[in-house]
Design an enzyme around this catalytic site. Structure first.
Site, short mmCIF file in Angstrom:
data_model
loop_
_atom_site.label_atom_id
_atom_site.label_comp_id
_atom_site.label_asym_id
_atom_site.label_seq_id
_atom_site.Cartn_x
_atom_site.Cartn_y
_atom_site.Cartn_z
N HIS A 27 28.24 -5.30 -1.20
CA HIS A 27 28.19 -5.54 0.28
C HIS A 27 28.65 -4.49 1.80
O HIS A 27 30.07 -4.73 1.10
CB HIS A 27 28.14 -7.03 -0.14
CG HIS A 27 28.06 -7.85 1.19
ND1 HIS A 27 28.77 -7.34 2.68
CD2 HIS A 27 27.31 -9.18 1.43
CE1 HIS A 27 28.13 -8.62 2.81
NE2 HIS A 27 27.40 -9.16 2.80
N HIS A 85 38.22 -12.64 1.40
CA HIS A 85 38.49 -11.84 2.05
C HIS A 85 40.18 -12.58 2.30
O HIS A 85 40.31 -13.24 2.82
CB HIS A 85 37.97 -11.94 2.71
CG HIS A 85 37.86 -10.89 4.00
ND1 HIS A 85 37.83 -10.72 5.38
CD2 HIS A 85 38.57 -9.74 3.91
CE1 HIS A 85 38.22 -9.35 5.91
NE2 HIS A 85 38.41 -8.53 4.62
N GLU A 118 39.06 -14.89 12.68
CA GLU A 118 37.63 -15.10 12.50
C GLU A 118 37.55 -16.50 13.01
O GLU A 118 37.27 -18.14 13.03
CB GLU A 118 36.66 -14.96 11.60
CG GLU A 118 36.82 -13.50 10.62
CD GLU A 118 36.52 -13.18 9.43
OE1 GLU A 118 35.64 -14.34 9.12
OE2 GLU A 118 36.73 -12.36 8.58
N TYR A 150 24.01 -20.83 6.40
CA TYR A 150 24.98 -19.20 6.58
C TYR A 150 25.18 -19.55 4.93
O TYR A 150 25.17 -20.15 3.79
CB TYR A 150 25.92 -19.18 7.16
CG TYR A 150 27.26 -18.33 7.01
CD1 TYR A 150 26.24 -17.42 7.20
CD2 TYR A 150 28.43 -18.36 6.03
CE1 TYR A 150 27.74 -15.95 7.15
CE2 TYR A 150 29.17 -17.41 6.27
CZ TYR A 150 29.07 -15.81 6.80
OH TYR A 150 29.51 -15.15 6.14
N HIS A 168 39.40 -16.71 2.46
CA HIS A 168 38.39 -17.36 3.23
C HIS A 168 36.68 -16.74 2.20
O HIS A 168 37.16 -15.66 2.11
CB HIS A 168 37.42 -17.75 4.33
CG HIS A 168 37.84 -15.65 4.87
ND1 HIS A 168 38.80 -15.16 5.99
CD2 HIS A 168 37.21 -14.70 5.38
CE1 HIS A 168 38.87 -14.42 5.96
NE2 HIS A 168 37.19 -14.24 6.39
#
EC number: 1.13.11.5
Length: 453
Positions: free
Chosen positions: A306, A349, A355, A364, A385
């Site tokens: 990814h 992450h 963010e 999402y 997160h």
């Protein structure tokens, strides 16, 4: 209604019914709403056609490099010095400006909100702005603020300009009409628009929606621009031709009007006897624009893994440090997922960037439940997160065949600076008390023995 007002209303209606735009990003445009109103061969004639006044609007210092030098020449019914008189203090207590260290009792953490409810009272766009986070310092032109807006009443005789920053407006519910000094933009959900710093405008509803809701990024720093594509090359992501700048349109209205100003975090209002949206012609590269998010051409992994979410950047406001954004505007649009032997959702992450996320439409992929259209999440600097437990289990065990991730549009305002929560956001009734529980199901699988668990 006097004859002048009738003519102005008729002219505005006729103009609105045939809105036109000029394609391109950062172009040197020229446009006139009356033939011959735009001077040719010079900027400041001794006398302008139609009795207009010539005026320059600068978005950068005169000596900025050519590639970042921004200015437009406006030919208007009155010069801007007639659009402000003696200012009075004004108050919009829910619109905050950085630095803002509101006192509240909410401790540090990952946060998520359901949509802000529709207002029960009448609110204009200006009255309906609610600041969620601030970062940096507007007075030094560093950082940004993230706002939500809800409104249900048009700005008819009220006008506004923001000296603190440019406004990136992201409608989520209800189409809006943004009438700026330099033209009119109709903007619907899945589109965005940008109003430059210092530019006069008003906002109205369009269509059948009785209330409008959305998000705003107030960028205090260097203006938004297109990110460099690097090895991607000359195409894909947000292509310049898909940005649309409005053609000239003016409002010739002689009646009491109010001009509201935001300057270094404070609000002021002045009363005048006419509309300030009186630019009949203009040329230059300091201008508003709109963009349809559905025209974004995403790139991604076509083999495995990814990639970083920076590949979804639509716009970036740079700092003096190369590759470090004052704020990025990033979207997560419909796309194909084809990576093999790969965990396809965004990975877990921790990030030096902070963010602020919103969801315009659909689901999402990392949060299939709880994050709903009109909602907001905040994952601040260095706070972990990633996918919730349900998304992790599903993506870890699904058959990896090509899948179209469709009917979705999430976005992110991502900044280098910590985002400070406002008191309004901390005490908002739609704050989800149970958000952290979405990761509770991520149990230990490690037992010291080799093999896939």
């Amino acid at each position: 209604m006097d004859q002048t007002a009738i003519q102005a209303a008729d002219a505005e209606a006729a103009t609105a019914n045939r809105l036109k735009y000029m394609p391109g990003f950062g172009n040197d445009f020229e446009t006139e709403s009356l033939p011959g109103a735009l001077p040719q061969g010079q900027n400041s004639p001794q006398k302008c056609n139609y009795g207009l006044y010539a005026e320059q609007l600068s978005g950068s210092p005169f000596t900025a490099p050519r590639g970042t030098n921004e200015r437009s020449w406006l030919y208007r019914i009155r010069p801007s010095v007639r659009h402000t008189r003696r200012f009075s203090n004004a108050s919009y207590p829910l619109w905050k400006t950085a630095p803002c260290l509101d006192e509240h009792s909410l401790p540090l953490g990952q946060l998520r909100w359901d949509p802000i409810p529709a207002p029960e009272e009448k609110l204009t766009f200006l009255q309906g702005v609610r600041t969620m986070t601030t970062a940096g310092d507007a007075a030094t032109q560093v950082g940004m603020s993230a706002h939500a807006y809800v409104f249900n009443e048009d700005m008819v005789d009220d006008y506004f300009f923001d000296a603190d920053g440019e406004l990136l407006i992201v409608p989520q519910l209800g189409a809006i009409r943004v009438f700026t000094e330099m033209g009119i933009m109709d903007v619907e959900p899945l589109e965005i628009c940008l109003v430059p710093r210092g530019m006069m405008f008003k906002v109205m509803t369009t269509g059948e929606q009785t209330a409008s809701r959305g998000y705003i990024c107030e960028n205090y720093g260097a203006k938004f621009t297109l990110p460099d594509r690097g090895p991607i090359g000359a195409n894909c992501l947000a292509n310049p031709r898909d940005f649309k700048t409005p053609v000239a349109a003016f409002e010739d209205k002689e009646k009491p009007c109010r001009v509201h100003v935001k300057w270094c975090g404070k609000f002021y209002v002045t009363e005048i006897g006419h509309s300030p949206l009186d630019v009949v012609a203009w040329h230059g590269n300091y201008a508003p624009y709109k963009y349809d998010l559905r025209t974004f051409s995403p790139v991604g992994a076509i083999s495995f893994d990814h990639p970083d979410p920076s590949i979804f950047s639509v716009l970036t406001a740079p700092t003096e440090d190369a590759g470090t954004a004052n704020v990025d505007f990033v979207i997560f649009p419909p796309r194909w997922l084809v990576a093999e032997h790969t965990f396809r959702p965004p990975w877990y992450h921790r990030n030096i960037m902070s963010e602020f996320m919103g969801l315009i439409h659909g689901q999402y992929d990392a949060k299939e439940e709880g994050f709903v259209p009109g909602g907001i999440s905040l994952h601040n600097m260095m706070l972990p997160h990633g996918p919730d437990a349900l998304a992790f289990e599903k993506a870890s065990n699904v058959e990896l065949k090509p899948v179209k991730l469709d009917h979705t549009m999430a976005f992110m305002f991502e900044t280098r600076y910590p985002q400070q929560l406002t008191k309004y956001a901390a005490e908002l009734e739609t704050l989800q008390d149970d958000y952290l529980e979405c990761w509770d199901g991520l149990e230990r699988k490690f037992d010291g023995t080799p093999g896939i668990k």
